[in-house]
Each structure stands twice: as structure tokens, then as C-alpha cells.
Design a protein around this motif. Structure first.
Motif, mmCIF file in Angstrom:
data_model
loop_
_atom_site.group_PDB
_atom_site.id
_atom_site.type_symbol
_atom_site.label_atom_id
_atom_site.label_comp_id
_atom_site.label_asym_id
_atom_site.label_seq_id
_atom_site.Cartn_x
_atom_site.Cartn_y
_atom_site.Cartn_z
ATOM 1 N N VAL A 50 0.838 -1.203 0.000
ATOM 2 C CA VAL A 50 0.000 0.000 0.000
ATOM 3 C C VAL A 50 0.872 1.252 0.000
ATOM 4 N N ALA A 54 1.189 4.065 -2.971
ATOM 5 C CA ALA A 54 0.954 5.490 -2.711
ATOM 6 C C ALA A 54 1.963 6.369 -3.441
ATOM 7 N N ALA A 127 -8.676 7.954 -4.207
ATOM 8 C CA ALA A 127 -7.991 7.143 -3.192
ATOM 9 C C ALA A 127 -8.808 7.122 -1.902
ATOM 10 N N LEU A 131 -4.489 3.985 1.359
ATOM 11 C CA LEU A 131 -3.877 4.559 0.155
ATOM 12 C C LEU A 131 -3.968 6.080 0.187
ATOM 13 N N THR A 270 -5.215 -2.332 -5.356
ATOM 14 C CA THR A 270 -3.856 -1.935 -4.973
ATOM 15 C C THR A 270 -2.790 -2.773 -5.678
#
Length: 457
Positions: A50, A54, A127, A131, A270
Motif C-alpha cells: 500500500v 501510494a 484514493a 492509500l 492496490t
């Protein structure tokens, strides 16, 4: 003497040698930066998929803001190289002053706006949960390095315009090494997590910008803006905007397109986002030689247009194509040969095996079209060096908005192939935009100078 020799080489030297000598430092510089990005990704991936997703998710947002800096840098290289080719050194200094002041003012304003709007932009992109949380932390800190990044863009364009690609490479290498040292310290030793990666980048870019200014004023260079009696000059500002604006629009339009693209990718989960980010880092590494040749072509084209040597410009374009296509084929073969090993090496966290599987699939599609990215880089270098950035803008925007995104929507809503539709769209769009760019090259409308050598003062 060295400055004159570099100009003589660009205007009269063997073209293959000129391309190699100018592009090697840029290749090394790009390689250093890509290796840093890969190293940064590896460190962040140890935190989890994750956190890694990002860093890829927020990249287009930051790129949207720095696109103005890219546009000014491209305008600087184009205008300054043409003036140097035409022996207009004093005018080049005055243009450089305007570019530096304008870019610094813009960067400070954008840094403040970006920092404040960060959570809203992330929310708009779709998002949620962790995230969104990690994306906001990472993005806000990266906005703070914008003035220093713009300052180094200015330094790089000034040096590249005169054919000096070595010094920016050395400074970038030092900055990347510092970044690599600081990353694990801030991320793990100081237990700052994803914020530590962003802070390490910020500090290294501060050092890079300061070092660039020291070189510019302590070493002998053709262009050295003084600012002692600085005043805004309307004619020069309009000329800078005329060249920079299309490039900035192209870069920002591309960034907006990638923001939308990231939203589509994130909708698959993801795992798909992480696979997309990792493969893009890997292909960027493979593409560094071709990107270096395209960037070197900018100053070669600019100086030779300034010296009214159009046959030499076309020679440079043809020979740059030979280089990049050859290197692209070699890279393609290597990625197809070692696809599984490459993905497993760079994705250190094994908390989500779907990331590995999707990464391998995307890498295979990307490999097949790697030679085309070299062609894209050369076409961009040609149009940007000529100062006709409207063509590079149309290639940037057209590739995303008129080809890639519509194809992704079609695959998403009218097929059941899942993320594979994204990988196909990414690859095919590169083919179509290269055909379009070559058709522009054949029209010869890019050959006019952007600076009038007879009337500049």
C-alpha cells in the motif's frame, strides 16, 4: 578554449561522436535518478504494497505542478542554444535571467498551493483508506522541494544549451548518493515510514540546487546571469512564454492524463497499482540511454538551427534514431528473457503475490514496445530543440487523451480481460504517437528559428 571546442564539436564534429559524448553524461544522470527511484521504491516496498502504491499514485499530481518548470527548462535550452549557435551571448545571458526569476516565482506559489490542496486532490483521484492516508503524507512533503527542483532545472537548461552535460550529471550523482544514504535512515532508523522517504528526497534536492548555483557562479561558463540590474523585459518574457507554454501544456496535460489513468488503475485494486508503478520504474531504467540521446539532441538541434545548418540537424535526427532503436531492441530482448527474475528482484515485499503476477504480465507488454519509446524521445528532442514545442505538446497530450485513455475505457467496459486492457493500451498508444510524430517531421514546418538572430539585442 573548452567552451569553444564544445560548440565546434556540436556545429562541425562527427555526428555519431557528438551524440555519444553529449548523451553519455545525460544517460548516466538519468540512470542515477532512475536507480535512485528504484532504490527508493525498494525501501518503501519493504513497508508494504500500500505504501509503495501510494508513491506511484501521487506522482502525476506532483508532475502536474512541476510541468511549468519543465516547460521553462525546455524553453531555456531551446532559446539559449539557438542564441549560442548564432553567437548572441549577451542576449543569452539576459534571457537566462528572465527564465530564472520567472521560474522561481512560479515554483514558490505552486509549492504553497500544492501543499494546501494535497488532501483534496487525492480525494478527487479516488484514493480511500490507507492509500489516501499514505499518499497525502508523501505528496505534501514532496511539494516543499519544488523551488529547489525548479532552480536546478534552470541550471541544467543553461548548461545543456552550451553542450555541457557532464557537470549536471556529477551533481545529480552526488544528490542521488546522498538520497540513497538518507532513505533508510529516515524511513527505518528514525521510524518515519513513508514520510522519511519524502524528507530524504527534499534534503537531497536542496543540496543539488545549491551546488548548481555554486558551479554557475564559481566556474567559467558561456552563460552566467548576473541579476545586478535585473528588470522584467516584456519582449523576452513573451518569447519565453511562446516556447515554454506549449511544452508546459503538454507536460501538464500528460500529468492530468496520468492522474485520470491512475484513477482507472486504482479501480482494479492496490495490486494493479503497485505492479504498474514497479514496471514503470524498471522500463524507465532500460530507457535511460534512449532518453539521454533524445535530450542531447535538443542542444545539437538548437545550436545548428541557430547556425543555419539544417542539413546537420536532419543528420543528427537520423543517427539518433539508429541509436535509440538499436538500444530499444536490446532492452526488449533482455526484459523478455529475464521477466520473472526482474520483477522478483525489485518487488521485495511478498505480501501480495498478485502484484508479482501482474507485474510480469505488464513487463512483457512494455518490453515489446520499448524501441518505440526511443523513437518518441528522439522526436521530442528534435521538436524541443527546434523550439516548436507545440508539436511535442500534441504528442504528449494526444498519446494519453486521444489514444490511451479511450482504449482503457473500451477495454474496461466492453471486455472482461481486466488489467490486461491497461497494459495493451499503454503499449499501443506509443506506436500510434510515434507514427504521428514522424508525419510531423516529414512536413518540415518545425525548421523555422524561434529567435530572430537579426533583431535580438
Amino acid at each position: 578554449m573548452k567552451k569553444r571546442n564544445k560548440k565546434e564539436m556540436i556545429l562541425n564534429g562527427n555526428m555519431y561522436n557528438t551524440l555519444i559524448l553529449l548523451s553519455i553524461p545525460i544517460m548516466i544522470n538519468n540512470l542515477i535518478q532512475t536507480l535512485y527511484n528504484l532504490a527508493d521504491g525498494i525501501w518503501v516496498s519493504k513497508l508494504g504494497s500500500v505504501q509503495f502504491a501510494a508513491t506511484s499514485f501521487v506522482w502525476p499530481v506532483n508532475f502536474l505542478f512541476i510541468s511549468i518548470g519543465f516547460g521553462l527548462s525546455i524553453a531555456g535550452t531551446s532559446i539559449l542554444s539557438q542564441l549560442i549557435g548564432g553567437d548572441k551571448y549577451e542576449d543569452a545571458n539576459r534571457y537566462a535571467e528572465q527564465i530564472v526569476v520567472i521560474s522561481m516565482l512560479i515554483s514558490i506559489i505552486f509549492a504553497a498551493i500544492g501543499y494546501l490542496l494535497s488532501p483534496y486532490l487525492i480525494k478527487i483521484m479516488g484514493a480511500k483508506g490507507d492509500l489516501a492516508k499514505y499518499s497525502n503524507i508523501y505528496l505534501r512533503i514532496t511539494f516543499l522541494d519544488m523551488p529547489f527542483m525548479f532552480l536546478f532545472f534552470n541550471f541544467n537548461s543553461i548548461m545543456t544549451a552550451q553542450g555541457n552535460t557532464l557537470i549536471p550529471t556529477i551533481l545529480s550523482g552526488i544528490s542521488a548518493l546522498l538520497n540513497a544514504i538518507l532513505d533508510p535512515i529516515f524511513i527505518f532508523t528514525l521510524d518515519m515510514g513513508i514520510a522519511g522517504a519524502a524528507i530524504a528526497t527534499l534534503l537531497s534536492r536542496v543540496v543539488l540546487a545549491i551546488a548548481g548555483m555554486i558551479v554557475l557562479y564559481k566556474f567559467e561558463t558561456i552563460i552566467r546571469p548576473s541579476f545586478k540590474e535585473f528588470k522584467f523585459e516584456r519582449e523576452k518574457i513573451f518569447k519565453i512564454i511562446d516556447v515554454a507554454l506549449p511544452s508546459s501544456i503538454g507536460q501538464s496535460g500528460s500529468a492530468l492524463g496520468f492522474m485520470v489513468l491512475n484513477g482507472f488503475i486504482a479501480s482494479y485494486g492496490t495490486s494493479t497499482m503497485a505492479a504498474y508503478g514497479m514496471v514503470n520504474r524498471i522500463t524507465s531504467l532500460v530507457m535511460q540511454p534512449a532518453s539521454g540521446i533524445g535530450a542531447a539532441l535538443t542542444s545539437i538541434v538548437g545550436q545548428n538551427i541557430g547556425a543555419n545548418q539544417m542539413d546537420r540537424v536532419k543528420e543528427a535526427f537520423r543517427k539518433a534514431l539508429v541509436f535509440t532503436v538499436t538500444l530499444g531492441i536490446i532492452g526488449c530482448m533482455f526484459m523478455l528473457w529475464k521477466d520473472k527474475g526482474i520483477i522478483n528482484f525489485f518487488m521485495r515485499s511478498k505480501d501480495d503475490l498478485e502484484v508479482i503476477n501482474q507485474g510480469i504480465e505488464y513487463l512483457r507488454y512494455s518490453a515489446l514496445f520499448t524501441p518505440l519509446m526511443g523513437v518518441f524521445s528522439v522526436l521530442q528532442g528534435l521538436f524541443q530543440g527546434a523550439g516548436h514545442t507545440k508539436y511535442s505538446m500534441s504528442m504528449e497530450i494526444g498519446r494519453l487523451w486521444f489514444v490511451r485513455l479511450p482504449m482503457i475505457l473500451i477495454f474496461k467496459h466492453f471486455t472482461n480481460i481486466g488489467p490486461t486492457g491497461i497494459w495493451i493500451s499503454m503499449s499501443v498508444s506509443n506506436l500510434i504517437v510515434c507514427i504521428y510524430g514522424y508525419l510531423i517531421y516529414r512536413k518540415d514546418t518545425w525548421q523555422q528559428r524561434v529567435v530572430d538572430m537579426e533583431t535580438t539585442v
